[in-house]
Design a protein around this motif. Structure first.
Motif, PDB file in Angstrom:
ATOM      1  N   ARG A  35       5.068  -3.404 -46.348  1.00  0.00           N
ATOM      2  CA  ARG A  35       4.531  -2.571 -47.430  1.00  0.00           C
ATOM      3  C   ARG A  35       3.612  -1.445 -46.956  1.00  0.00           C
ATOM      4  O   ARG A  35       2.979  -0.773 -47.756  1.00  0.00           O
ATOM      5  CB  ARG A  35       3.802  -3.426 -48.444  1.00  0.00           C
ATOM      6  CG  ARG A  35       2.746  -4.305 -47.850  1.00  0.00           C
ATOM      7  CD  ARG A  35       2.089  -5.103 -48.916  1.00  0.00           C
ATOM      8  NE  ARG A  35       0.698  -4.729 -48.915  1.00  0.00           N
ATOM      9  CZ  ARG A  35      -0.270  -5.533 -49.264  1.00  0.00           C
ATOM     10  NH1 ARG A  35       0.003  -6.724 -49.713  1.00  0.00           N
ATOM     11  NH2 ARG A  35      -1.496  -5.142 -49.216  1.00  0.00           N
ATOM     12  N   ILE A  36       3.569  -1.203 -45.643  1.00  0.00           N
ATOM     13  CA  ILE A  36       2.745  -0.125 -45.093  1.00  0.00           C
ATOM     14  C   ILE A  36       3.650   1.018 -44.661  1.00  0.00           C
ATOM     15  O   ILE A  36       4.577   0.826 -43.873  1.00  0.00           O
ATOM     16  CB  ILE A  36       1.906  -0.625 -43.896  1.00  0.00           C
ATOM     17  CG1 ILE A  36       0.991  -1.772 -44.325  1.00  0.00           C
ATOM     18  CG2 ILE A  36       1.087   0.514 -43.313  1.00  0.00           C
ATOM     19  CD1 ILE A  36       0.252  -2.432 -43.171  1.00  0.00           C
ATOM     20  N   ALA A  37       3.390   2.219 -45.164  1.00  0.00           N
ATOM     21  CA  ALA A  37       4.202   3.393 -44.829  1.00  0.00           C
ATOM     22  C   ALA A  37       3.676   4.129 -43.598  1.00  0.00           C
ATOM     23  O   ALA A  37       4.436   4.793 -42.900  1.00  0.00           O
ATOM     24  CB  ALA A  37       4.255   4.354 -46.010  1.00  0.00           C
ATOM     25  N   LEU A  38       2.369   4.036 -43.351  1.00  0.00           N
ATOM     26  CA  LEU A  38       1.745   4.748 -42.228  1.00  0.00           C
ATOM     27  C   LEU A  38       0.697   3.868 -41.591  1.00  0.00           C
ATOM     28  O   LEU A  38      -0.146   3.283 -42.287  1.00  0.00           O
ATOM     29  CB  LEU A  38       1.079   6.042 -42.712  1.00  0.00           C
ATOM     30  CG  LEU A  38       0.102   6.715 -41.738  1.00  0.00           C
ATOM     31  CD1 LEU A  38       0.833   7.297 -40.539  1.00  0.00           C
ATOM     32  CD2 LEU A  38      -0.707   7.792 -42.442  1.00  0.00           C
ATOM     33  N   ILE A  39       0.746   3.794 -40.268  1.00  0.00           N
ATOM     34  CA  ILE A  39      -0.345   3.201 -39.504  1.00  0.00           C
ATOM     35  C   ILE A  39      -0.815   4.280 -38.547  1.00  0.00           C
ATOM     36  O   ILE A  39      -0.052   4.776 -37.714  1.00  0.00           O
ATOM     37  CB  ILE A  39       0.088   1.940 -38.738  1.00  0.00           C
ATOM     38  CG1 ILE A  39       0.564   0.868 -39.723  1.00  0.00           C
ATOM     39  CG2 ILE A  39      -1.079   1.420 -37.890  1.00  0.00           C
ATOM     40  CD1 ILE A  39       1.128  -0.376 -39.073  1.00  0.00           C
ATOM     41  N   GLU A  40      -2.068   4.662 -38.715  1.00  0.00           N
ATOM     42  CA  GLU A  40      -2.686   5.697 -37.895  1.00  0.00           C
ATOM     43  C   GLU A  40      -3.548   4.998 -36.852  1.00  0.00           C
ATOM     44  O   GLU A  40      -4.424   4.210 -37.203  1.00  0.00           O
ATOM     45  CB  GLU A  40      -3.536   6.590 -38.791  1.00  0.00           C
ATOM     46  CG  GLU A  40      -4.139   7.772 -38.107  1.00  0.00           C
ATOM     47  CD  GLU A  40      -4.902   8.624 -39.094  1.00  0.00           C
ATOM     48  OE1 GLU A  40      -4.302   9.577 -39.627  1.00  0.00           O
ATOM     49  OE2 GLU A  40      -6.083   8.328 -39.335  1.00  0.00           O
ATOM     50  N   VAL A  41      -3.280   5.250 -35.586  1.00  0.00           N
ATOM     51  CA  VAL A  41      -4.000   4.597 -34.497  1.00  0.00           C
ATOM     52  C   VAL A  41      -4.945   5.613 -33.870  1.00  0.00           C
ATOM     53  O   VAL A  41      -4.525   6.675 -33.423  1.00  0.00           O
ATOM     54  CB  VAL A  41      -3.027   4.029 -33.447  1.00  0.00           C
ATOM     55  CG1 VAL A  41      -3.776   3.357 -32.312  1.00  0.00           C
ATOM     56  CG2 VAL A  41      -2.052   3.053 -34.103  1.00  0.00           C
ATOM     57  N   SER A  42      -6.214   5.261 -33.834  1.00  0.00           N
ATOM     58  CA  SER A  42      -7.248   6.154 -33.322  1.00  0.00           C
ATOM     59  C   SER A  42      -7.303   6.124 -31.796  1.00  0.00           C
ATOM     60  O   SER A  42      -7.279   5.059 -31.182  1.00  0.00           O
ATOM     61  CB  SER A  42      -8.605   5.735 -33.891  1.00  0.00           C
ATOM     62  OG  SER A  42      -9.639   6.464 -33.264  1.00  0.00           O
ATOM     63  N   PHE A  43      -7.391   7.306 -31.203  1.00  0.00           N
ATOM     64  CA  PHE A  43      -7.635   7.469 -29.776  1.00  0.00           C
ATOM     65  C   PHE A  43      -8.945   8.237 -29.634  1.00  0.00           C
ATOM     66  O   PHE A  43      -8.958   9.464 -29.629  1.00  0.00           O
ATOM     67  CB  PHE A  43      -6.482   8.228 -29.103  1.00  0.00           C
ATOM     68  CG  PHE A  43      -5.274   7.385 -28.866  1.00  0.00           C
ATOM     69  CD1 PHE A  43      -5.086   6.732 -27.658  1.00  0.00           C
ATOM     70  CD2 PHE A  43      -4.334   7.219 -29.867  1.00  0.00           C
ATOM     71  CE1 PHE A  43      -3.969   5.934 -27.450  1.00  0.00           C
ATOM     72  CE2 PHE A  43      -3.217   6.430 -29.667  1.00  0.00           C
ATOM     73  CZ  PHE A  43      -3.033   5.782 -28.459  1.00  0.00           C
ATOM     74  N   PRO A  44     -10.093   7.515 -29.536  1.00  0.00           N
ATOM     75  CA  PRO A  44     -11.386   8.200 -29.454  1.00  0.00           C
ATOM     76  C   PRO A  44     -11.557   8.983 -28.162  1.00  0.00           C
ATOM     77  O   PRO A  44     -12.327   9.930 -28.103  1.00  0.00           O
ATOM     78  CB  PRO A  44     -12.404   7.062 -29.560  1.00  0.00           C
ATOM     79  CG  PRO A  44     -11.671   5.833 -29.157  1.00  0.00           C
ATOM     80  CD  PRO A  44     -10.231   6.067 -29.521  1.00  0.00           C
ATOM     81  N   SER A  45     -10.837   8.581 -27.116  1.00  0.00           N
ATOM     82  CA  SER A  45     -10.882   9.259 -25.824  1.00  0.00           C
ATOM     83  C   SER A  45      -9.497   9.156 -25.200  1.00  0.00           C
ATOM     84  O   SER A  45      -8.812   8.142 -25.357  1.00  0.00           O
ATOM     85  CB  SER A  45     -11.913   8.589 -24.912  1.00  0.00           C
ATOM     86  OG  SER A  45     -11.757   9.027 -23.575  1.00  0.00           O
ATOM     87  N   PHE A  46      -9.100  10.185 -24.473  1.00  0.00           N
ATOM     88  CA  PHE A  46      -7.786  10.133 -23.836  1.00  0.00           C
ATOM     89  C   PHE A  46      -7.732   9.027 -22.786  1.00  0.00           C
ATOM     90  O   PHE A  46      -6.666   8.597 -22.393  1.00  0.00           O
ATOM     91  CB  PHE A  46      -7.410  11.489 -23.220  1.00  0.00           C
ATOM     92  CG  PHE A  46      -8.181  11.851 -21.983  1.00  0.00           C
ATOM     93  CD1 PHE A  46      -7.730  11.482 -20.730  1.00  0.00           C
ATOM     94  CD2 PHE A  46      -9.362  12.577 -22.077  1.00  0.00           C
ATOM     95  CE1 PHE A  46      -8.437  11.821 -19.589  1.00  0.00           C
ATOM     96  CE2 PHE A  46     -10.075  12.926 -20.943  1.00  0.00           C
ATOM     97  CZ  PHE A  46      -9.615  12.538 -19.693  1.00  0.00           C
TER      98      PHE A  46
END
Length: 165
Positions: free
Chosen positions: A73-84
């Motif tokens: 039921r999730i259309a988008l999962i945004e994964v954070s990259f605080p630093s490369f």
């Protein structure tokens, strides 16, 4: 960059969309749908109270496995990259794709163009980098390596499997 860049899978040539335009359905997308524009809620908010949310944001320290019962039921999962330098998001992407997640998986934050081919192999299909990336440079980066040497979430056949069946 205010709109995410959505890319095609590597085996289809990995053409990037114009970074300034809103991604739309068509041959350049992994799926035939448009990029998801709803704001993402945090993992804690999703698990605690936002049961109707269809977009979730994973911070670097969040455990992606907490989302496994809800992937349908999730259309988008945004994964954070605080630093490369922080590679935890790669693991999150791989966990989600191997568990069968087929929605949009977006890498957001300090994402560099030379990381995008590896991110795509782990399962990311859209990017929202903090810094502007030239679309031609992105396309060249995604097309750079024709063959791969190991299995990954992108489904490309490794060169050893092509040689030895």
């Amino acid at each position: 960059m205010d709109k995410p860049v959505t890319v095609a899978p590597a085996q289809a040539g990995a053409a990037a969309l114009d970074a300034q335009a809103k991604p739309q359905g068509g041959p350049g997308l992994r799926r035939g749908d448009a990029s998801f524009d709803e704001p993402a809620v945090t993992l804690d908010a999703f698990l605690d109270s936002q049961t109707n949310a269809t977009a979730v944001r994973l911070e670097a320290g969040d455990d992606a496995r907490a989302l496994l019962p809800y992937l349908d039921r999730i259309a988008l999962i945004e994964v954070s990259f605080p630093s490369f330098r922080d590679g935890r998001g790669y693991s999150s992407a791989r966990i989600l794709r191997e568990a069968g997640y087929t929605g949009e998986l977006r890498a957001q934050g300090d994402v560099l163009v030379d990381q995008m081919p590896l991110m795509q192999r782990c399962g990311f299909d859209s990017f929202a980098p903090e810094s502007e990336i030239d679309p031609a440079t992105l396309e060249a980066s995604l097309k750079r390596y024709e063959n791969v040497y190991q299995k990954a979430a992108d489904g490309r056949v490794p060169i050893w499997a092509r040689r030895h069946g």
